[in-house]
Design a protein around this motif. Sequence first.
Motif, PDB file in Angstrom:
ATOM      1  N   ILE A   1       0.854  -1.176   0.000  1.00 19.90           N
ATOM      2  CA  ILE A   1       0.000   0.000   0.000  1.00 19.90           C
ATOM      3  C   ILE A   1       0.891   1.226   0.000  1.00 19.90           C
ATOM      4  N   ARG A   2       0.528   2.197  -0.823  1.00 19.26           N
ATOM      5  CA  ARG A   2       1.363   3.398  -0.974  1.00 19.26           C
ATOM      6  C   ARG A   2       0.483   4.637  -0.959  1.00 19.26           C
ATOM      7  N   PHE A   3       0.851   5.613  -0.136  1.00 17.89           N
ATOM      8  CA  PHE A   3       0.138   6.879  -0.029  1.00 17.89           C
ATOM      9  C   PHE A   3       0.891   7.954  -0.814  1.00 17.89           C
ATOM     10  N   ASP A   4       0.137   8.760  -1.523  1.00 17.70           N
ATOM     11  CA  ASP A   4       0.715   9.883  -2.277  1.00 17.70           C
ATOM     12  C   ASP A   4      -0.012  11.153  -1.846  1.00 17.70           C
TER      13      ASP A   4
ATOM     14  N   HIS B   1       5.133 -11.221   2.400  1.00 15.22           N
ATOM     15  CA  HIS B   1       5.762  -9.897   2.510  1.00 15.22           C
ATOM     16  C   HIS B   1       4.683  -8.825   2.338  1.00 15.22           C
ATOM     17  N   VAL B   2       4.617  -7.906   3.286  1.00 12.68           N
ATOM     18  CA  VAL B   2       3.678  -6.783   3.245  1.00 12.68           C
ATOM     19  C   VAL B   2       4.477  -5.502   3.465  1.00 12.68           C
ATOM     20  N   GLU B   3       4.194  -4.506   2.609  1.00 15.35           N
ATOM     21  CA  GLU B   3       4.949  -3.255   2.671  1.00 15.35           C
ATOM     22  C   GLU B   3       3.983  -2.074   2.626  1.00 15.35           C
ATOM     23  N   ALA B   4       4.257  -1.077   3.451  1.00 13.73           N
ATOM     24  CA  ALA B   4       3.464   0.154   3.475  1.00 13.73           C
ATOM     25  C   ALA B   4       4.401   1.338   3.261  1.00 13.73           C
ATOM     26  N   LYS B   5       4.180   2.068   2.175  1.00 13.25           N
ATOM     27  CA  LYS B   5       4.951   3.279   1.875  1.00 13.25           C
ATOM     28  C   LYS B   5       4.034   4.476   2.114  1.00 13.25           C
ATOM     29  N   LEU B   6       4.375   5.277   3.094  1.00 11.45           N
ATOM     30  CA  LEU B   6       3.451   6.286   3.594  1.00 11.45           C
ATOM     31  C   LEU B   6       3.764   7.694   3.115  1.00 11.45           C
ATOM     32  N   GLY B   7       4.744   7.877   2.256  1.00  9.62           N
ATOM     33  CA  GLY B   7       4.976   9.159   1.598  1.00  9.62           C
ATOM     34  C   GLY B   7       5.219  10.320   2.538  1.00  9.62           C
TER      35      GLY B   7
ATOM     36  N   ASP C   1      11.203   2.547   8.805  1.00  6.10           N
ATOM     37  CA  ASP C   1      12.005   3.759   8.665  1.00  6.10           C
ATOM     38  C   ASP C   1      11.048   4.947   8.598  1.00  6.10           C
ATOM     39  N   GLY C   2      11.567   6.096   8.221  1.00  5.92           N
ATOM     40  CA  GLY C   2      10.734   7.282   8.221  1.00  5.92           C
ATOM     41  C   GLY C   2       9.685   7.310   7.148  1.00  5.92           C
ATOM     42  N   ASN C   3       9.761   6.405   6.163  1.00  7.67           N
ATOM     43  CA  ASN C   3       8.825   6.429   5.040  1.00  7.67           C
ATOM     44  C   ASN C   3       7.852   5.266   5.026  1.00  7.67           C
ATOM     45  N   GLY C   4       8.038   4.263   5.862  1.00  5.33           N
ATOM     46  CA  GLY C   4       7.109   3.150   5.817  1.00  5.33           C
ATOM     47  C   GLY C   4       7.513   1.993   6.700  1.00  5.33           C
ATOM     48  N   LEU C   5       6.774   0.882   6.545  1.00  4.62           N
ATOM     49  CA  LEU C   5       6.978  -0.320   7.347  1.00  4.62           C
ATOM     50  C   LEU C   5       6.963  -1.545   6.445  1.00  4.62           C
TER      51      LEU C   5
END
Length: 863
Positions: A49-52, A170-176, A191-195
Amino acid sequence: MTKMRWWQLLSLVVIAVMWWGCSPAEARQDNHDICLTDQLKASDVDATIRFDPHGKNYVKVYSGMTVTVPVNEWRLARHLTFSEESTEYRTAMRCLLRGQDNSRRLNEWRTHDPAVTSENGTVTVRYDSFAWIKGYNTFQLGPWRIARIEGQKWNVSLRPPTLQTIPWRHVEAKLGGLNFNDRYGKASSSDGNGLEWNNQLPERIMIEVELPWQRSWTLTYDQSFWSSVGVAAWWVCGSIVIALAAFRTQRSYASPAFGTSAPRWRVGNIVGRRGESPAQSVLHWALLSGAVALVLILIISQQPVTPRWRTLICIAAGLALILAARPWGHSPSPAVPNAWTDESDVPGGRRRRQTHAVIGCASTVAAAGLLVVLAPELFGLSPTLDSVGPPTAFGKVGYALMGLTTVWLWLAAMTAWAWRFACEGGLVRTRWTARWDHAPVRCAVAASVLLGVIAGGLLACLWWANENQWERVTWLTDQKGPAAHGVYVSDYLANFSYTILTWIFSYSWVLTGIALFALLNFRTKPQRVQGGPKEVFSLGPERPDLLLVVVVFAFTVGLRGATITGTNAQYSIWLWLNIGSLFMVLAAGRRWSVLSQMGLCFYLQRLGTSKRRRELMEKAHEYRNLNHRLRLLEQGRAGDTTREQLEDQLRQQRQWLAAGCDRENPPAQLSVLDTALAWGPEDHWWSNALHAARLAFCFGIPASGALMYVDMASDWGLMQFSHEPTRIPSVVTSFIAYQVAWAGAGFVLGALWRLLPGRRGPVRAWSLTFAYAVPACLTALIIQVIDADFGLLLLYSVLMLTILTLTSIWMDTATFRQERQYWPTRFALLQSIYQLGGFSGQVTWLLAQVVAAVGIWRTLVKS
């Protein structure tokens, strides 16, 4: 042998029943679980999941999900490789992605269907989707559930309808860059951008994210009453500006140049009485448009009005607008150019035929719509016209007839007002008015048929887009039955009229442009046709006309820029800022323009008549030849001419120029060439305005195409094209609106040509662009603060400057168009006008604008 007792036989029966009831799990699964979910335990699942949240008005969320299923483990796996239209494929895909979830996903969008690949005994499905957070409702995006907690905080949890009991690989979240919190603390890395999570059950994955205040403010504003207030403020401000311009113009009719006195402003004049002027027609439109907009925005859109009452109000309003326009008996007087005819001047028989033709067509159409509204049971519809069930075929006809009637009335109202403005302002050709005078019934029927075709096209666009929406939201669900689809069809057909008429009225600002343009044409026609002393002092539009020109600039150029910013709260601010900034530029022009620096005495002595202006053009031609011979002399190719002779002739030209001034000598940098270019190619400022408008319209065609391509190039733009009911007509109207903006900018440039500062045309173009750039720059700062994208606004501004620069260069060459016989091409003539150094500088400046526009365009297309 022992006999079997009855109770022993009964025990055998009980044991048999228990054995049948305790059959293997697989047998029960075959009967009750068609998805065979227990066979999916060997699957491998990845999710992203990725937030923009940056550069947009709303937060965009992307979801990606990849499922790999062994063919030998899940019996439905091979069905995924079948045709996408087959029942087996749909059943298998639904089992894999949706399971028992049978809900419609209104927020979820897909650019393509899931990609399926089969290799090495496995089937892999890649499922991508996206959504916009445009409200506070909870929604499902792929395997993710997104819900608002409070304020700016949202919960993002992994809640797949299927595959819930197995760990996901594998599950990845990029939170922008959003602030976030791992609710369960099960992330493998962060890290500062996701989990990231590895081999984790879905129920243990939940994130709390905090949207930026800019996006939260946009959500709050859109769902509050203030959003409607912002639109209402625009209409109120627009009506005030139009009314002010019309009132100032009406007062000027009392001048001797028009040979008439201004009629008193009474209630009878406001509602429309005999003897009214075009300025009063503009005032009527200002009042009516503002009132109608407030009704649509503050009453119909805010109150729970049933479709029956909503349609009844809209039909009555459309019919009232047609009758208020009164498109009969309005035409310019052929004998007196500065007079208008009213209904008392039109022969009674002709006026009655026109009145009967208009009222007859409008009443017939309105009666057809009212038949459905007042007697819905004739069409098998509910008394309130709500979609309580699937309509019959006759019911769909009733809904369509009701919607087409309402849309036709509003289209006819806009057409009637446009015809009235054009006739009173003298914009309609005589042959068109003659046809309307001699065959009003035929003209009314032809116009009715044409408007009916347009209304039918709008209905077809709505039907096509909503059917695509139905396919999207019901994808992989079993809600595609005739009953559910019938309810959906009746719902959008019942609201067709209101959806379209609000869209139609949003473009009614074009009528304002027509009204102002017609009023300007009406006021300037006596000066252009009859001439006289008024024309001598016409450096440009005077105070009443100047206000009209400035308002045209605000409604055409400024409004189009405001729509690009994306928020309606800025519309009214843009309007006042454009008016104020243009007056500021004109204030500078009164001091720094070429003709202002030369003085009134020079204007009277050197430009007061056509003969004197021809003398100025000859002097300008001589001036260019002398400079050309000086350059040849420096190159040793001047023949017998000496430098002293050439300088003496230039000195004589300077003396001729200074002799026309009643004060100190004109500035040393000004020459007869500058004065000729400052006058422009035409004798009257109105003719200059039309000349520049035509040029800007032609130069703007590629620019409009580029802007439309940017709007349509993205996946979201293409999906809107096929899923938004008004998207297709909006593409056409947006292209026309851009062309109107370019033409409006060119018109204002030509009208103010002699009042703008600058010795060459491109400098005047820059001056006018500066008037637009003031609100644009302020808006860009606001957009920067709210972290939105201002690339399209920047592209529009650069294209505006480029088009005005090309228009101004063409205007400079048109000033010396009589010399085209001496030059092989317009390019050579332009080089002669600008001289060598000035020409290279103008070309460099123009190329820089084109390069900047292309660079911004490429960036927007790729984004």
